[in-house]
Design a protein around this motif. Structure first.
Motif, mmCIF file in Angstrom:
data_model
loop_
_atom_site.group_PDB
_atom_site.id
_atom_site.type_symbol
_atom_site.label_atom_id
_atom_site.label_comp_id
_atom_site.label_asym_id
_atom_site.label_seq_id
_atom_site.Cartn_x
_atom_site.Cartn_y
_atom_site.Cartn_z
ATOM 1 N N ALA A 213 1.140 -0.617 0.267
ATOM 2 C CA ALA A 213 -0.006 -0.014 0.434
ATOM 3 C C ALA A 213 1.181 1.522 0.384
ATOM 4 C CB ALA A 213 -0.984 -0.216 1.438
ATOM 5 N N ALA A 214 2.649 1.642 0.224
ATOM 6 C CA ALA A 214 3.053 2.142 0.479
ATOM 7 C C ALA A 214 3.774 2.703 -1.131
ATOM 8 C CB ALA A 214 4.068 2.371 1.316
ATOM 9 N N THR A 215 3.483 2.000 -1.604
ATOM 10 C CA THR A 215 3.734 2.693 -2.703
ATOM 11 C C THR A 215 2.395 2.716 -3.987
ATOM 12 O OG1 THR A 215 2.901 0.736 -4.188
ATOM 13 C CG2 THR A 215 5.089 0.194 -3.261
ATOM 14 N N LEU A 216 1.511 3.674 -3.372
ATOM 15 C CA LEU A 216 0.374 4.127 -3.725
ATOM 16 C C LEU A 216 1.123 5.396 -3.057
ATOM 17 C CD1 LEU A 216 -2.632 2.444 -1.967
ATOM 18 C CD2 LEU A 216 -2.605 2.775 -5.012
ATOM 19 N N SER A 217 0.376 6.444 -3.989
ATOM 20 C CA SER A 217 0.546 7.823 -3.319
ATOM 21 C C SER A 217 0.466 8.462 -1.898
ATOM 22 C CB SER A 217 -0.336 9.220 -4.313
ATOM 23 O OG SER A 217 -1.393 8.740 -3.598
ATOM 24 N N ASP A 218 1.016 9.390 -1.319
ATOM 25 C CA ASP A 218 1.289 9.592 0.306
ATOM 26 C C ASP A 218 -0.154 9.297 0.961
ATOM 27 O OD1 ASP A 218 3.525 9.580 -0.046
ATOM 28 O OD2 ASP A 218 3.805 11.095 1.315
ATOM 29 N N ASP A 219 -1.485 10.219 -0.104
ATOM 30 C CA ASP A 219 -3.242 10.758 0.651
ATOM 31 C C ASP A 219 -3.489 9.544 0.492
ATOM 32 O OD1 ASP A 219 -2.684 12.972 1.458
ATOM 33 O OD2 ASP A 219 -3.707 13.887 -0.104
ATOM 34 N N GLU A 220 -3.500 8.461 -0.772
ATOM 35 C CA GLU A 220 -3.661 7.165 -1.001
ATOM 36 C C GLU A 220 -3.255 6.306 -0.170
ATOM 37 O OE1 GLU A 220 -2.568 7.225 -5.069
ATOM 38 O OE2 GLU A 220 -4.869 6.402 -5.429
ATOM 39 N N ALA A 221 -1.977 6.298 0.029
ATOM 40 C CA ALA A 221 -1.683 4.858 1.249
ATOM 41 C C ALA A 221 -2.331 5.193 2.436
ATOM 42 C CB ALA A 221 -0.134 5.088 1.351
ATOM 43 N N ARG A 222 -2.133 7.366 2.879
ATOM 44 C CA ARG A 222 -2.948 7.314 4.129
ATOM 45 C C ARG A 222 -3.783 6.691 4.673
ATOM 46 N NH1 ARG A 222 -0.735 12.671 5.376
ATOM 47 N NH2 ARG A 222 -1.531 12.687 7.376
ATOM 48 N N SER A 223 -5.084 6.494 3.324
ATOM 49 C CA SER A 223 -6.449 6.917 3.210
ATOM 50 C C SER A 223 -6.486 4.874 3.582
ATOM 51 C CB SER A 223 -6.301 8.111 2.360
ATOM 52 O OG SER A 223 -6.838 6.364 1.373
#
Lengths: 331, 257
Positions: A213-223
């Motif tokens: 999931a950390a390979t998503l963008s920052d906002d997506e990973a955190r969401s």
């Protein structure tokens, strides 16, 4: 469906490791060019066995760390070497050697090297990550450029430190700085390196979904519920310290951490749960194979140093990956 | 289901201040955010997702500040689709959808069902990086569906910008089903026709402030919407009621050389 593929891929990687180890243990080209088969036993057998163990442990760390860094930094070209982490570790060791000489102390032993090596490794990674960010987000290309610059500066500083050493202490450092497999490794350091490889592989298996999931963008990973700051900080530290242990053991070995994750991805797919252990197995197989290959190449001046083999082969692989994967990774 | 409430959050980013005052989007209804670029629509959604921390005030969910919730707990309560979804690893569409459950576990909608809801079940094995922009947005919507629990909050930031009308229609239907099941849905968009099709309520945001918040049937009336956006708005009669559209003819005439 993916578990079947993961099991198959991991098995292939482990078989490759066993095959490379068998070649290194059982087949050697002697100085006069003849091929010698069989396990010699005695001191020579011990040397071969410890070379396999060292290469497997160090390769395991570099492969697993390479995968973790590629995921955390969203960059298929990341690896401890490319990001200047191994270079920073080398500088740490060289500076410690100079300080010991200036203080009139004995040259630091292999275990004592781990601390300055870790300081150099984590320090270099911190600088590279800080330089590789733009507007608060990681910039893949800027990151690699920062890594190359930091690695080059680290190599320069290491050379400066080396020339400050008294002549009788230079020899040891010079052979080590290009990456080599010690024939009589420090047992504690070897055990630490093996433990680090297993720990990284285990961390990857446990944290694999979060790493994905950390390979998503920052906002997506955190969401989706990832505590990005904590995940990055803890795994950066773990990779830095593990890499530092391998550098204290073998010196800065190039490109294994870059190539092994891509081999692993080909075997088990993109998921980190199987990917990190597979990258560790691939890294171990690659480094044992490189050490075995080295025994067969004699260009007239004795066997090639390990660092030369991994740098030449790995460098070519880096260029191929640069052309192939840069296109497919960044959506 | 717990209610989402903007309790006068204030956020400053550079020279931009976002101070929407007190706004309570209704659970079980779709609220569409409309307003000019840079007016604060994305900031409003990021605050509700706990991705931005207000300097004062807060956005609360069931009485708890969203930004102070533990990340997995927050992910179970709030799912978000960002404007430009990114994945920097060679995952397939189905694998990307499954990432919605990476830290918080999955909601009742499986990854496969979520992909079907956005019309992409035939593309499950395609690498995300090889998909078109519209398909990538739909995959991101599916990921949010997979993560979403009934009664939770669903935030969509321009999630339909590159999606073709037929697919947009099926996603609208899927979003409405979730709202009917109690979800609080916030959708930021520039598409007036989509807003007409989707909105129960409308929230006008401009210059970092709330210009209006209320039932869509009042705020999306051509005269009201046109006055807010500064363009002439016409409305055609659609099956669900009037469908708004910007009529740019006056503007084009005024700005032609």
């Amino acid at each position: 469906m993916t578990t079947g593929r993961a099991a198959r891929g991991l098995t292939i990687a482990l078989v490759a490791l066993a095959a490379a180890a068998a070649v290194r243990l059982l087949a050697v080209r002697t100085l006069d060019g003849a091929v010698e088969l069989g396990f010699p036993g005695g001191a020579i057998g011990d040397i071969r066995l410890s070379c396999v163990l060292v290469a497997a442990a160090a390769g395991g760390v570099l492969g697993a760390a390479g995968w973790i860094l590629q995921a955390l930094l969203r960059n298929p070209l990341a690896s401890p070497f490319v990001l200047g982490v191994t270079g920073g570790a080398g500088t740490g060791v060289a500076v410690a050697a100079v300080l010991a000489a200036l203080a009139g102390a004995a040259a630091p032993g292999p275990v004592a090297m781990v601390v300055p090596s870790a300081i150099g490794a984590v320090g270099a990674l911190a600088v590279v990550v800080a330089l590789g960010r733009r507007n608060g987000a990681i910039d893949p290309l800027g990151l690699v450029l920062a890594g190359v610059i930091v690695g080059t500066v680290a190599a320069g500083l290491t050379t400066v430190a080396e020339s400050l050493l008294p002549p009788d202490r230079r020899g040891l450092l010079a052979g080590w700085l290009f990456g080599r497999i010690p024939e009589a490794p420090d047992r504690a350091l070897l055990a630490a390196c093996a433990a680090a490889a297993l720990a990284l592989a285990g961390a990857g298996a446990v944290l694999g979904r979060r790493l994905d999931a950390a390979t998503l963008s920052d906002d997506e990973a955190r969401s989706v519920g990832i505590n990005l700051g904590r995940l990055r900080m803890s795994l950066f530290l773990a990779c830095g310290v593990a890499t530092a242990i391998t550098v204290a053991l073998c010196g800065p070995v190039a490109f294994i951490g870059l190539v092994a994750p891509h081999c692993a991805r080909g075997l088990v797919g993109a998921g980190s749960r199987a990917g990190v252990p597979a990258a560790a197995a691939c890294g171990a197989a690659l480094l044992v194979a490189a050490d075995a290959l080295r025994q067969w190449i004699d260009l007239g001046a004795g066997r090639l140093p390990l660092g030369a083999v991994t740098a030449v082969l790995g460098g070519i692989a880096f260029l191929v990956l640069l052309r192939r994967t840069a296109a497919g990774w960044f959506a | 289901m717990s209610a989402l409430c903007y309790e006068s959050p204030a956020l400053r980013v550079g020279g931009f201040a976002f101070e929407p005052g007190e706004v309570r989007p209704h659970p079980g209804r779709v609220t569409v955010l409309l307003g000019p670029n840079g007016g604060g629509k994305t900031t409003a959604l990021r605050l509700a997702a706990g991705l931005a921390v207000p300097g004062s005030g807060r956005v609360a969910l069931g009485g708890v500040a969203v930004h102070a919730m533990r990340p997995p707990e927050r992910a179970r309560a709030v799912a978000m689709v960002v404007q430009r979804p990114q994945v920097s690893a060679p995952f397939t569409a189905l694998e990307v959808v499954a990432l919605g459950a990476a830290a918080a576990g999955a909601g009742p909608c499986s990854a496969g069902e979520a992909l079907r809801a956005v019309g992409l079940s035939g593309r499950a094995g395609v690498p995300f990086a090889q998909m078109s922009g519209g398909e990538q947005q739909r995959v991101a919507v599916a990921r949010a569906f997979h993560q979403h629990r009934p009664g939770g909050v669903l935030l969509l930031d321009e999630a339909f910008a590159a999606v073709d009308p037929p697919e947009a229609a099926s996603i609208v239907a899927a979003v409405r089903i979730r709202a009917a099941a109690g979800a609080t849905v916030l959708v930021a968009t520039h598409d007036l026709a989509l807003a007409s099709a989707l909105a129960d309520d409308a929230w006008f945001v401009a210059g970092g402030r709330t210009a209006a918040f209320g039932p869509a049937k009042d705020l999306l009336a051509p005269a009201v919407l046109g006055a807010f956006l500064g363009v002439k708005v016409t409305a055609a009669t659609g099956a669900r009621g009037p469908v708004a559209a910007a009529d740019l003819a006056d503007r084009l005439q005024a700005e032609s050389p």
